[in-house]
Each structure stands twice: as C-alpha cells, then as structure tokens.
Design a protein around this motif. Sequence first.
Motif, mmCIF file in Angstrom:
data_model
loop_
_atom_site.group_PDB
_atom_site.id
_atom_site.type_symbol
_atom_site.label_atom_id
_atom_site.label_comp_id
_atom_site.label_asym_id
_atom_site.label_seq_id
_atom_site.Cartn_x
_atom_site.Cartn_y
_atom_site.Cartn_z
ATOM 1 N N LEU A 49 0.761 -1.204 0.095
ATOM 2 C CA LEU A 49 -0.026 -0.061 -0.006
ATOM 3 C C LEU A 49 0.952 1.094 0.038
ATOM 4 C CD1 LEU A 49 -2.847 0.685 -0.071
ATOM 5 C CD2 LEU A 49 -3.164 0.627 2.498
ATOM 6 N N ARG A 50 1.872 1.268 0.721
ATOM 7 C CA ARG A 50 2.914 2.285 0.735
ATOM 8 C C ARG A 50 3.464 2.652 -0.537
ATOM 9 N NH1 ARG A 50 6.050 0.141 5.103
ATOM 10 N NH2 ARG A 50 4.745 0.494 6.851
ATOM 11 N N ASP A 51 3.955 1.449 -1.129
ATOM 12 C CA ASP A 51 4.553 1.751 -2.615
ATOM 13 C C ASP A 51 3.486 2.246 -3.571
ATOM 14 O OD1 ASP A 51 6.756 -1.228 -2.295
ATOM 15 O OD2 ASP A 51 6.875 0.630 -1.468
ATOM 16 N N PHE A 52 2.397 1.685 -3.510
ATOM 17 C CA PHE A 52 1.078 2.192 -4.509
ATOM 18 C C PHE A 52 1.068 3.808 -4.311
ATOM 19 C CE2 PHE A 52 -2.539 2.111 -6.879
ATOM 20 C CZ PHE A 52 -3.410 2.833 -6.356
ATOM 21 N N LEU A 53 0.668 3.981 -2.870
ATOM 22 C CA LEU A 53 0.272 5.585 -2.808
ATOM 23 C C LEU A 53 1.646 6.489 -2.949
ATOM 24 C CD1 LEU A 53 -0.967 5.299 0.901
ATOM 25 C CD2 LEU A 53 -2.489 5.472 -1.161
ATOM 26 N N ARG A 54 2.804 6.076 -3.100
ATOM 27 C CA ARG A 54 3.944 6.986 -3.395
ATOM 28 C C ARG A 54 4.131 6.932 -4.848
ATOM 29 N NH1 ARG A 54 7.824 4.729 -0.440
ATOM 30 N NH2 ARG A 54 8.340 3.154 -2.142
ATOM 31 N N GLU A 55 3.934 5.904 -5.401
ATOM 32 C CA GLU A 55 4.124 5.877 -6.969
ATOM 33 C C GLU A 55 3.026 6.636 -7.662
ATOM 34 O OE1 GLU A 55 4.478 1.793 -8.282
ATOM 35 O OE2 GLU A 55 6.007 1.377 -6.815
ATOM 36 N N LYS A 56 1.647 6.530 -7.237
ATOM 37 C CA LYS A 56 0.722 7.017 -7.996
ATOM 38 C C LYS A 56 0.275 8.545 -7.346
ATOM 39 C CE LYS A 56 -0.324 3.293 -10.172
ATOM 40 N NZ LYS A 56 0.050 3.270 -11.670
ATOM 41 N N GLU A 57 1.210 9.037 -6.466
ATOM 42 C CA GLU A 57 0.976 10.210 -5.781
ATOM 43 C C GLU A 57 -0.451 10.369 -5.320
ATOM 44 O OE1 GLU A 57 2.816 13.125 -8.039
ATOM 45 O OE2 GLU A 57 4.711 11.836 -8.195
ATOM 46 N N VAL A 58 -1.181 9.496 -4.470
ATOM 47 C CA VAL A 58 -2.385 9.425 -4.083
ATOM 48 C C VAL A 58 -2.443 10.515 -3.264
ATOM 49 C CG1 VAL A 58 -4.363 8.142 -3.310
ATOM 50 C CG2 VAL A 58 -2.533 7.108 -4.732
ATOM 51 N N ARG A 59 -3.631 11.351 -3.142
ATOM 52 C CA ARG A 59 -3.731 12.416 -2.157
ATOM 53 C C ARG A 59 -4.743 11.607 -1.200
ATOM 54 N NH1 ARG A 59 -4.475 18.646 -4.212
ATOM 55 N NH2 ARG A 59 -4.519 18.739 -1.752
ATOM 56 N N PHE A 65 -3.941 9.900 7.598
ATOM 57 C CA PHE A 65 -4.779 10.458 8.483
ATOM 58 C C PHE A 65 -6.306 10.590 7.798
ATOM 59 C CE2 PHE A 65 -5.272 15.089 7.459
ATOM 60 C CZ PHE A 65 -4.296 15.277 6.542
ATOM 61 N N ARG A 66 -7.059 10.765 8.747
ATOM 62 C CA ARG A 66 -8.432 11.016 8.360
ATOM 63 C C ARG A 66 -8.640 12.523 8.812
ATOM 64 N NH1 ARG A 66 -12.372 6.317 10.116
ATOM 65 N NH2 ARG A 66 -13.825 7.774 9.130
ATOM 66 N N ARG A 67 -9.029 13.521 7.919
ATOM 67 C CA ARG A 67 -9.297 14.870 8.407
ATOM 68 C C ARG A 67 -10.582 14.923 8.897
ATOM 69 N NH1 ARG A 67 -9.300 19.898 4.246
ATOM 70 N NH2 ARG A 67 -9.472 21.593 6.022
ATOM 71 N N VAL A 68 -11.451 14.017 8.589
ATOM 72 C CA VAL A 68 -12.730 14.364 9.352
ATOM 73 C C VAL A 68 -13.327 12.859 9.827
ATOM 74 C CG1 VAL A 68 -15.345 15.152 8.982
ATOM 75 C CG2 VAL A 68 -13.333 16.200 7.927
ATOM 76 N N LEU A 69 -13.654 12.800 10.925
ATOM 77 C CA LEU A 69 -14.069 11.564 11.452
ATOM 78 C C LEU A 69 -15.440 11.296 11.321
ATOM 79 C CD1 LEU A 69 -12.205 10.980 14.812
ATOM 80 C CD2 LEU A 69 -11.916 9.764 12.466
ATOM 81 N N SER A 70 -15.977 10.720 10.192
ATOM 82 C CA SER A 70 -17.495 10.472 9.979
ATOM 83 C C SER A 70 -17.643 8.967 9.282
ATOM 84 C CB SER A 70 -17.743 11.552 9.053
ATOM 85 O OG SER A 70 -17.247 11.286 7.671
ATOM 86 N N GLN A 71 -18.776 8.654 8.851
ATOM 87 C CA GLN A 71 -19.278 7.460 8.492
ATOM 88 C C GLN A 71 -18.484 7.239 7.158
ATOM 89 O OE1 GLN A 71 -20.621 5.055 9.422
ATOM 90 N NE2 GLN A 71 -23.082 5.636 10.064
ATOM 91 N N ASP A 72 -18.124 8.446 6.026
ATOM 92 C CA ASP A 72 -17.392 8.243 5.309
ATOM 93 C C ASP A 72 -15.858 8.061 5.386
ATOM 94 O OD1 ASP A 72 -16.439 10.675 2.548
ATOM 95 O OD2 ASP A 72 -16.378 8.277 2.578
ATOM 96 N N GLU A 73 -15.108 6.897 5.105
ATOM 97 C CA GLU A 73 -13.965 6.608 5.424
ATOM 98 C C GLU A 73 -13.037 7.306 4.343
ATOM 99 O OE1 GLU A 73 -14.347 2.086 6.807
ATOM 100 O OE2 GLU A 73 -12.268 2.948 6.783
ATOM 101 N N LEU A 74 -12.663 8.649 4.347
ATOM 102 C CA LEU A 74 -11.643 9.171 3.558
ATOM 103 C C LEU A 74 -10.358 9.462 4.229
ATOM 104 C CD1 LEU A 74 -11.684 10.490 0.805
ATOM 105 C CD2 LEU A 74 -12.125 12.666 1.869
ATOM 106 N N TYR A 75 -9.292 8.602 3.600
ATOM 107 C CA TYR A 75 -8.050 8.691 4.097
ATOM 108 C C TYR A 75 -6.945 9.811 3.114
ATOM 109 C CZ TYR A 75 -8.977 4.523 6.892
ATOM 110 O OH TYR A 75 -9.677 3.505 7.915
ATOM 111 N N HIS A 76 -6.493 10.536 3.905
ATOM 112 C CA HIS A 76 -5.448 11.375 3.280
ATOM 113 C C HIS A 76 -4.233 11.043 3.362
ATOM 114 C CE1 HIS A 76 -8.312 15.111 2.997
ATOM 115 N NE2 HIS A 76 -9.058 14.257 3.623
ATOM 116 N N VAL A 77 -3.403 11.044 2.411
ATOM 117 C CA VAL A 77 -2.017 10.868 2.466
ATOM 118 C C VAL A 77 -1.147 11.898 2.917
ATOM 119 C CG1 VAL A 77 0.239 9.894 1.205
ATOM 120 C CG2 VAL A 77 -1.983 9.101 0.477
ATOM 121 N N THR A 78 -0.645 11.762 4.128
ATOM 122 C CA THR A 78 0.347 13.022 4.904
ATOM 123 C C THR A 78 0.929 13.736 3.670
ATOM 124 O OG1 THR A 78 0.247 11.744 6.704
ATOM 125 C CG2 THR A 78 1.167 13.819 7.012
ATOM 126 N N GLU A 79 2.026 12.993 3.033
ATOM 127 C CA GLU A 79 3.023 13.750 2.351
ATOM 128 C C GLU A 79 2.334 14.403 1.062
ATOM 129 O OE1 GLU A 79 6.220 11.055 1.652
ATOM 130 O OE2 GLU A 79 6.911 11.319 3.783
#
Lengths: 378, 128
Positions: A225-235, A291-305
């Motif tokens: 997962l770490r490699d994927f997030l870094r390669e695709k520059e996922v926000r 990290f999750r900016r807003v803790l709600s039902q919607d599980e949206l994760y932000h990639v810190t970097e």
Amino acid sequence: MEAEQAASEDEPPSLLWGLDPVFSAFARLYIKDLLLMRESRQVPGIYLYKSHPIFQVDILGTVVFKREREDFYSYGVDDGTGVINCLCWKSEKWKEPEEPFKGGRAASSSSAVGPSGGFNVEEQLRRLQQAQRGASMLEIGDLLRVRGSVKTSRGQREIMSSNFYKVSDPVMALQISWMQELPQLYRRCYQKPFPLSDGEPGTCATTTGGQASFSSLLGRATQTLRDFLREKEVRRFRPYDVEHLLLPLVPQLPPLTGSEQASAAGPSVPSHTRHLLSETLRILQQEGTLFRRVLSQDELYHVTEQDKDLLMAIRDVIQQDSKRQKYAEKGCHILHILSSVRRRYSQSLSRQALEVGLRFLESSSDIISTSDCHYTVV
Amino acid sequence: MLPATAVYHFPWELKPSAIADGTSVRTFGRLTCYRPEDSTAILSSHHASIKYQVSVQTSCVEPFNPLCGALYIVLGEIENTEEGSGVMLRARVMNCVDGVDLALLQKAINEQRSFFQKSEDNKGSTSG
C-alpha cells in the motif's frame, strides 16, 4: 499422537526461520537440552528448542572421554547437565614439521632472533604451531569449548565442531560465569517463543502457524500500500479504492470457517481481505502515513506527504508564530504546532501524522528543526 | 560408551545414604591428606561450622601433583563404604582450582539448581 500433532503445529514455517536471531547464532544451551531437542519435520538436520530453530551450538565442559582417530578427535564433554560427543577435526597446520627442516635449522631455531638480528619468522611460526597443537590436544579433565553444528548419527546426538580449543580456567572464573549466564540467556531468549510479530501478540487469535503467516502478510500488505500511494502520488482515497491491491496476497492466508466468498455487490472480496485491509490502514495511521481529516461515516483517508493543504497549514503556523518574540529564538514546540494546526485544519490530526509532515517539510528545506522538538522557518 | 553426567553436589550433601552407589558426581574440597601408597586422598570443607570430609580414590588420576591445602574439584563415582561416616569417591578427574571463589561457585550452583527447579515446575504445570 496428540502430543506429536501439537508438536508439529508448534513448528514455525521454515521460510521464517531466518527471522529468528537464535537461528543464526551459536546457541548456548545446556547439554541435556541438546540431547532432548527434537528434529524438525520440515528440514532434517535442524533441531527445535521451544519453537526456536537451532542449527549451531556453543558449549563449555569437562572432557570425560577421549578417542583419537587419524583425522579427528572425539571428545565426550560433560557440563554438569549432560554428556555429548564432539567431533573435532585435526588441522593440517598442526602436524609435526618434517625432520630435514629441523636438522638444518637446529643452530638458529632456539632463538627468536635470527642470524641477521631481526625477527625470526620461522621460529615464531613454529611456536605458533606448537601453541595451536597444544590448544587442540586435550586430555581427560581439561576444559573444552566447542562451537559447531548438531548432528544425529547412529541414534546418538553429537556435535560436529567448527571451532574448538582448550580453555585455561585455573580459578573456575569462566565456568562460574557460564553457570550464571545460561539461566539468564534462557529466560531472556531461548524460553521466549519464536518472535513472529513485532506488534501486539494478541491481535491474531489463531494458532502459532496462523499468527506467523498473518503478521508476515500484514507486513507485505503495508509495504504494497505504501509503494502504491507513493508511486501514484495519491492524495486521498477510500478503502474500496485500494482493496484490489491486497487480493493477490490473500490466497496465502489459511482458510477461515467455511467459504465466505459471497458478498453483496461488486467483485467478491472475502472477509479476511477486509480484515487485512482494516489492519493495514490502522497500522499506516499509527505510523502517520495516513490520517483522516474528518471522522465520519465516510472513510476518507488523506496521505500525509501528498496533502498540500496540511503542509501549507503547518508551514503557515510556523511562519507566523516564528515572527512572534516568544518563538523567535527557539522556534515553535511541536505540541504548540499540533494544537494550532488542529484548530486551523483538522481536529483529529495525530502527532505521528504531524511529525511525518514536519519531516517532509524539513527535507524540502521549508522549515528547520532547532532542537529535537522545535521548528522554525528557514 | 560415554560416561554418565556428573552433577554438581556440595560436599555436605554427600551423605552415605543420600546418594546411590555408582552415581557420578562433581564436588570440591581442600586436600588435607594424600597417601600415594593407598592412592587415597581426603578433601575437607566447612559448612555451617561443621567439617565435612570426602575420601577420594585417586588410582585413575595418578600421577597428579598433590598440593596439600589447595582446593580441588573432583569428578567421579560414589562408592558407599561400610566403615565410618565417610563417603568414598572414585575419581575420574581431579583438577586443582586453588584461588576459586567458593562462595561464588556455591551461588552459581544454587542459581542453576533453582532455574532447573522452576523449569520443571513450569513443565509440570503446563502438561498437567
């Protein structure tokens, strides 16, 4: 029968043996434990002591039996808990020098200083060989230190030594310290179970084998997962966006109860994949990578970097506060930055995520750390 | 073919009735008397103000350099004698260890014993 089955289940998978530091070391076990160790079912030649794979051992004991053959000595070593045979190979280097050499150098061989007045290498070499021979020829009653691999031959356990020497221990200092050290080694190392996971031992409630495969699987999943997030520059992403990444890893998991392959809609994702994914996301959050900016039902994760808003907020906080006299000299403390960014950006920001952001900003030279926990602008 | 394990025993534990004939033991003591014609030696030690003596048959370890008054570690088999209160040890190994810290040696032996005892208890409780 049941004991045997339990014993074979206790064996960690041979692929993971390299993870155990005891496997690569010369284990200092009591001879009685060496004699009672059972051989591994997976790889013959490797023995198991309380689920630790043992290959090489280190013993210290009194020679109580000696047998000499042309190529090797066979010493019976007794350390007070058991007696084991040690095969100690003779070295070519220790053989007596040939006669003609001795005759020719009789005149000059007695002194270390040669005819030219310098350092006599031949004499020193001869003395070295004598010392080596002396250290390898033992009699009954001498103290012997042996390091070597364990073997079973003709039903008898023995040690094939790779290194052995006579120990000079006139006041038993070494033997006493050995006797005091071994119980501690046992308690700290050998009696503890095979170190499979570096996290909480209670996360997985399956057998030892299952635990080994789950924790190694978890390691692979987080890395993927770490490699994927870094390669695709996922926000930002949601869990179902990345589920497919873990599917190739899943078949290696031991099957759970029955077949839980059916799911409500979309591609079928087994429940243990979801469990693996939730564990992976939890670990990455703990690290600060997500990290999750807003803790709600919607599980949206932000990639810190990759979260430009977060990085800008951190930088602005430090920039503005560094102008104030209070923080001008020393910089802002990390906890102050944390509370300001939480107010400005996200209440649920964790300290680990902030640290990841600060490290990223520091590596791009936007800010600089003035001490362990203080930061200021460049 | 290999001889039996010689477990550490303190000299005051070597009572004639306590240990079976033929058991291999390892013990220590100060050499107070040596008779080469009989190949016997006496090792003495003190414990709780009582003097203990162990007779040793030295025929298998001769010749050795006897230093009267020096501490020796002896490894051998017990032979219970009829006469007197002493116990006889047929030595296979006799090493001079003069200068050894007896208190430390005792402490190390006791530590080892308590460790074995605890391991036995743990094994007993898990299998039971």
